[in-house]
Enzyme design. Structure first.
Site, PDB file in Angstrom:
ATOM      1  N   GLY A  73      -1.470   4.403   1.916  1.00  0.00           N
ATOM      2  CA  GLY A  73      -2.727   4.934   1.425  1.00  0.00           C
ATOM      3  C   GLY A  73      -2.531   6.112   0.489  1.00  0.00           C
ATOM      4  O   GLY A  73      -3.284   6.295  -0.463  1.00  0.00           O
ATOM      5  N   VAL A 113       6.122   4.349   0.403  1.00  0.00           N
ATOM      6  CA  VAL A 113       6.895   4.509   1.624  1.00  0.00           C
ATOM      7  C   VAL A 113       8.297   3.960   1.356  1.00  0.00           C
ATOM      8  O   VAL A 113       8.443   2.882   0.791  1.00  0.00           O
ATOM      9  CB  VAL A 113       6.245   3.740   2.792  1.00  0.00           C
ATOM     10  CG1 VAL A 113       7.058   3.913   4.057  1.00  0.00           C
ATOM     11  CG2 VAL A 113       4.825   4.210   3.008  1.00  0.00           C
ATOM     12  N   ASP A 136      -9.223   5.224   9.385  1.00  0.00           N
ATOM     13  CA  ASP A 136      -8.710   4.253   8.419  1.00  0.00           C
ATOM     14  C   ASP A 136      -7.924   3.152   9.138  1.00  0.00           C
ATOM     15  O   ASP A 136      -6.799   2.849   8.782  1.00  0.00           O
ATOM     16  CB  ASP A 136      -7.848   4.945   7.364  1.00  0.00           C
ATOM     17  CG  ASP A 136      -7.613   4.045   6.138  1.00  0.00           C
ATOM     18  OD1 ASP A 136      -8.367   3.064   5.970  1.00  0.00           O
ATOM     19  OD2 ASP A 136      -6.678   4.315   5.371  1.00  0.00           O
TER      20      ASP A 136
END
Ligand SMILES: *[C@@H]1O[C@H](CO)[C@@H](O)[C@H](O)[C@H]1NC(C)=O
Ligand SMILES: *[C@@H]1O[C@H](CO)[C@@H](O)[C@H](O)[C@H]1NC(C)=O
Ligand SMILES: *[C@@H]1O[C@H](CO)[C@@H](O)[C@H](O)[C@H]1NC(C)=O
Ligand SMILES: *[C@@H]1O[C@H](CO)[C@@H](O)[C@H](O)[C@H]1NC(C)=O
Ligand SMILES: *[C@@H]1O[C@H](CO)[C@@H](O)[C@H](O)[C@H]1NC(C)=O
Ligand SMILES: *[C@@H]1O[C@H](CO)[C@@H](O)[C@H](O)[C@H]1NC(C)=O
Ligand SMILES: *[C@@H]1O[C@H](CO)[C@@H](O)[C@H](O)[C@H]1NC(C)=O
Ligand SMILES: *[C@@H]1O[C@H](CO)[C@@H](O)[C@H](O)[C@H]1NC(C)=O
Length: 656
Positions: free
Chosen positions: A351, A355, A466
Site C-alpha cells: 500500500g 516490499v 485496510d
C-alpha cells in the site's frame, strides 16, 4: 492448531454422509482390505512387524516419493510394505501424507493381512506376501468429479488421447520415471492430466496398469469434467484445473542456493512469478509516481551519509522514549540484505511502497517494506505502525522484526512469508487449486481470530482499516497472517467510533459509511472481513467482476443469488470435490451478515468467530448489503491489473 478439529469435523461429516449414498463419492481415504479370513491375531509377531514397518515409513517419505521395504525375519510373519506419493508433492507433504495413511490403514483394515489405502496425494499398501514388482489391477476404484461436461464425446476422446500419450511416456521413457503430466487445451478450457506407476514395476507392467486404468475410468465417468482412478500399481487423474504443481521440478535445479528440497523450489518459483509481476507493476508505478524518481535521487546521495546515518535514528528515539529497546537495523545492513534494493529482490508493491526480500547477515530471510516518500504514510503513521506492531503478538498477525529510519528512508523489517499474500494465490486460477476447502476455512478462521485480537483481545483496541487479500500473508503451512498496519487506528478505552477527513483504505473492501462519510468503527473492519470471506470461498475478487462492464460486484452478486436461493452458483468450481455445499452456504450467509449496509446490523468479530466455529448457531437473515459500493468498485478497478499482486490501495481526502 486450535482450528484442527474445526476443519476436520465437517470433512468427517461430509465423508460419513457421502458414505451412505455412494462410497465412490467419499473424500479420502479410500481403502481396500483383504476380504479374506486370513487375519492376523492380536499381539502376534505379524502385528508387531506391521507396526514397526508402518512407523518407519514416514521417515523415508521425507526423502523419497516411493519406497518398499519388509520387516520380519521369519517368512511366516514377514510384512511387505510399499508407499507411493504423487510425484509433484513436496517431501514434507509426502511425509505428512504417509503419516496419515499409516495410521489410517490400521484403523480402516484392522487385522487384515493385506490392505491398501489411498489418500489425496499418496497411497500405502502392505501384505503378508511379497508383491514388489508385481502388477495388480484388481479392485481398481474410479472416482468422478461430480460435475458433468456438456460435450462428453469430444471431451472423452481428448482425454483418452492425452492419457494414452502420457501412459506411453510414463511406461517407456526412462527419464520420465513412471510419471507424466500434460495440459492440453479443450475448447476454452485446459485439461490437466497426470499418470504415475509405482516404480517397482517393469515398463510393460506400468503400461498395462495405466491402459486398464484409463479404460476403467473412461467407461465409468466419460461424462464427468474430471476423474481419477486408484489402483494398487498406478494412478490416473484428469481435471479442468491444475491440480498438480508442474513447475516444481524445473525450478529446483535452477537455483544454486537451494538445499531444502522441492518445498522451497515451489516457493522460489512463486517468488520468480511475483518478481516478474511486480517488476511490471514497478514500471507502472515508476511512470506515474514522479516523486518516486525524486526519492531515488535522494537515496543515491544518502548512501554516503556515513556517521550521519545515525541521526534519524536518534530523532526517532526522541519521538518515542522507549525506542532504544526496539530492534533498529541500520540502512547499511538493509542495503546489504537487499542488494541495494535491487529489482530482483523486489517481492511486490504494498500500500505504501515496494516490499523487498532480504537476507540479513545472520542468514534470516526477511521482507522489507520500503515506505515511499510520496505515500500518505508520514513520520507519524510510521511511528504508529512500528509502535503498534511491536506491541502485538498473535499467530495470525505478521511479526515485525525491526525497523530503520534514515533520511527519507523509512523501512520496516518483517518476517518473511514464503507463500506471499493471499491474493497472489487466491486470484490465480492455477495456484488457487492449492487452497482446498479445509485450507480456506483455516484461512478464514485465522483472519477472523487475528482481527478479533486487534479489536478486543490485545491491550489496545485497534481498527485495521485496510483489510484485503493482499494484506493477508500466508506462511509455510498456509496459515494467514494479517499485515500492513500503517493505517490502523488505536482507540483508547470505550471509544469505539471516529470520524476522519482522510479516507484511506481500498475501494471494494471499504464499508459504505467509511467510504462515504469517513466514519469508521470496528464494524468497518467487519465489512472488510466479510468481503474477504466472500472472496475466499468464491475465489473471485470483489472488484474482479469488471471484465464485462456493468457487472455487479461480488457482494452484490452474492446478495442476488442468495435471495434467489441459488447461492451455490458462486461456489468456486475448484472446490467441487472438497466442499460440502451446506457448509459453503453457511459461509456465504456469514459473509453476507458481515457486509450489511447498516453497520449496526453487522455482527461483531467475536460473534463472527463463534458463528465460524459452531455449526449449531442459528444465523440471522442478512439485510441488504451496501449496493451503492458498486460505483466505487467499477470505477477504481479499471486501474488495477487483475493479476497484480496487490489491489491498489487508494487514499485521498474526502470532504465530509
Ligand atoms: C484367501 O486366501 C487364500 C489363501 O490364504 C486364497 O487361496 C484365496 O484365494 C483368498 N481369497 C480371496 C477372496 O482373496
Ligand atoms: C495383548 O496384549 C495386551 C497387553 O500387552 C493385553 O492386554 C491383551 O489382552 C493381549 N491380547 C491378546 C488377544 O492376547
Ligand atoms: C528408511 O528408513 C529407515 C529407518 O527409518 C532407514 O534405516 C533407511 O535407510 C531408510 N531408507 C531410505 C531409502 O531412506
Ligand atoms: C523393493 O522392490 C524392488 C523391486 O521388486 C526390489 O528389488 C527391492 O529389493 C525391494 N526393496 C526392499 C527393501 O525390499
Ligand atoms: C451426469 O451424467 C450422467 C450420465 O449421463 C448421469 O447419470 C448423471 O446423473 C449426471 N450427473 C449430474 C450431476 O448431472
Ligand atoms: C481410446 O483410444 C484407444 C486407442 O487410441 C481406443 O482403442 C479406445 O477405444 C479409445 N477409448 C475410448 C473410450 O474412446
Ligand atoms: C522422455 O522424457 C523427457 C522428459 O521427461 C523428454 O525430454 C524426452 O523428449 C522424452 N523422450 C521421448 C522419446 O519421448
Ligand atoms: C526431497 O526428495 C528428493 C527426491 O525426491 C531428494 O533428492 C531430496 O534430498 C529430498 N529433500 C530433503 C530435504 O530430504
Amino acid at each position: 492448531m486450535v482450528q484442527f478439529p474445526k476443519t476436520i469435523l465437517p470433512l468427517l461429516l461430509c465423508f460419513l454422509i457421502s458414505l451412505l449414498f455412494d462410497l465412490a463419492f467419499a473424500d479420502p481415504p479410500y481403502w481396500k482390505c483383504s476380504g479374506n479370513v486370513s487375519n492376523y491375531a492380536d499381539n502376534s509377531t505379524f502385528q508387531k512387524n506391521l507396526r514397526s514397518l508402518l512407523i518407519s515409513l514416514p521417515s523415508n517419505a521425507s526423502v523419497s516419493k516411493l519406497y518398499n521395504t519388509s520387516t520380519g525375519n521369519d517368512p511366516a510373519d514377514r510384512v511387505y510394505g510399499l508407499y507411493m506419493c504423487l510425484n509433484y508433492v513436496t517431501n514434507e507433504t509426502c511425509r505428512d501424507c504417509i503419516n496419515t495413511a499409516q495410521s489410517a490403514i490400521v484403523t480402516l483394515c484392522p487385522s487384515s493381512k493385506e490392505a491398501v489405502v489411498w489418500e489425496e496425494m499418496c497411497q500405502l499398501r502392505y501384505s503378508d506376501a511379497n508383491f514388489f514388482g508385481k502388477l495388480n489391477v484388481a479392485d481398481n476404484i474410479p472416482l468422478d468429479n461430480k460435475k458433468n461436461i456438456s460435450d462428453p464425446e469430444k471431451f472423452e476422446s481428448v482425454v483418452n488421447e492425452t492419457l494414452r500419450g502420457l501412459a506411453k511416456q510414463a511406461a517407456y521413457n526412462l527419464s520420465a520415471k513412471m510419471y507424466a503430466t500434460r495440459d492440453v487445451p479443450f475448447e476454452d478450457k485446459v485439461v490437466y492430466a497426470l499418470v504415475q506407476c509405482t516404480t517397482d514395476l517393469s515398463g510393460d507392467d506400468c503400461g498395462h496398469c495405466l491402459q486398464k486404468a484409463i479404460k476403467d475410468v473412461l467407461r465409468e465417468f466419460y461424462f464427468s469434467i474430471g476423474a481419477r482412478l486408484l489402483s494398487r500399481s498406478c494412478y490416473v487423474r484428469y481435471e479442468l484445473y491444475a491440480f498438480y504443481d508442474g513447475a516444481t521440478e524445473a525450478s529446483i535445479s535452477s537455483n544454486p542456493n537451494n538445499n531444502k528440497g522441492d518445498g522451497r523450489g515451489r516457493k522460489i518459483w512463486m517468488i520468480t512469478i511475483l518478481t516478474i509481476v511486480s517488476a511490471c507493476l514497478a514500471i507502472l508505478v515508476l511512470g506515474s509516481c514522479v516523486c518516486l524518481a525524486k526519492r531515488r535521487n535522494k537515496m543515491g546521495n544518502s548512501e554516503n551519509l556515513g556517521p550521519n546515518a545515525l541521526l534519524p535514528e536518534q530523532s526517532f528515539k526522541r519521538r518515542s522514549p522507549k525506542a532504544q529497546e526496539y530492534p533498529y537495523i541500520s540502512l547499511a545492513s538493509i542495503h546489504a540484505a537487499t542488494n541495494k534494493f535491487s529489482d530482483s529482490n523486489k517481492l511486490g508493491e504494498g500500500g505504501f511502497g515496494p516490499v523487498y526480500k532480504g537476507i540479513l547477515s545472520d542468514g534470516k530471510e526477511v521482507a522489507i517494506k520500503r515506505l515511499s516518500s510520496c505515500s500518505e504514510q508520514g513520520a507519524e503513521e510510521f511511528t504508529n505502525e512500528v509502535l503498534l506492531i511491536l506491541k502485538l503478538q498473535h499467530k495470525n498477525l505478521v511479526r515485525l522484526l525491526g525497523f530503520c529510519v534514515d533520511g527519507e528512508e523509512k523501512l520496516l523489517v518483517y518476517e518473511y512469508m514464503p507463500n506471499s499474500s493471499l491474493d497472489v494465490i487466491l486470484f490465480d486460477s492455477k495456484k488457487r487449486a492449492q487452497l482446498d476447502w479445509s485450507r480456506r476455512l483455516n484461512i478464514i478462521s485465522g483472519i477472523a481470530r487475528g482481527i478479533l485480537y486487534l479489536h478486543e483481545d490485545s491491550r489496545l483496541r485497534i481498527i485495521h482499516r485496510d483489510l484485503k487479500a493482499s494484506n493477508v500473508l500466508l506462511d509455510n503451512d498456509m496459515n494467514p497472517k494479517i499485515s500492513d498496519f500503517g493505517m490502523a487506528r488505536i482507540f483508547s478505552g470505550s471509544e469505539g467510533q471516529a470520524n476522519t477527513a482522510i479516507i484511506v483504505g481500498t475501494y471494494g473492501y471499504m464499508a459504505p459509511e467509511y467510504a462515504m462519510e469517513g466514519i469508521y468503527s470496528v464494524k468497518s473492519d467487519v465489512y472488510g472481513f466479510g468481503v474477504l470471506l466472500l472472496e475466499i470461498i468464491t475465489g473471485r475478487r470483489n472488484a474482479g467482476f469488471h471484465r464485462i462492464k456493468r457487472v455487479p460486484s461480488l457482494v452484490v452478486s452474492a446478495w442476488q443469488v442468495w435471495n434467489e436461493g441459488k447461492g451455490l452458483e458462486l461456489l468456486d468450481p475448484l472446490l467441487l470435490d472438497s466442499c460440502d455445499p451446506d457448509e459453503f452456504l453457511r459461509y456465504l450467509h456469514i459473509g453476507l451478515l458481515c457486509v450489511q449496509e447498516d453497520a449496526q446490523d453487522r455482527p461483531t468479530m467475536s460473534s463472527v468467530v463463534v458463528m465460524l466455529r459452531s455449526e449449531t448457531v442459528t444465523l440471522n437473515q442478512p439485510e441488504k448489503p451496501a449496493l451503492s459500493m458498486g460505483r466505487f468498485t467499477d470505477h477504481n478497478v479499471e486501474a488495477t491489473d487483475n493479476n497484480s499482486i496487490n489491489g491498489l490501495t487508494v487514499s485521498g481526502v474526502m470532504p465530509r
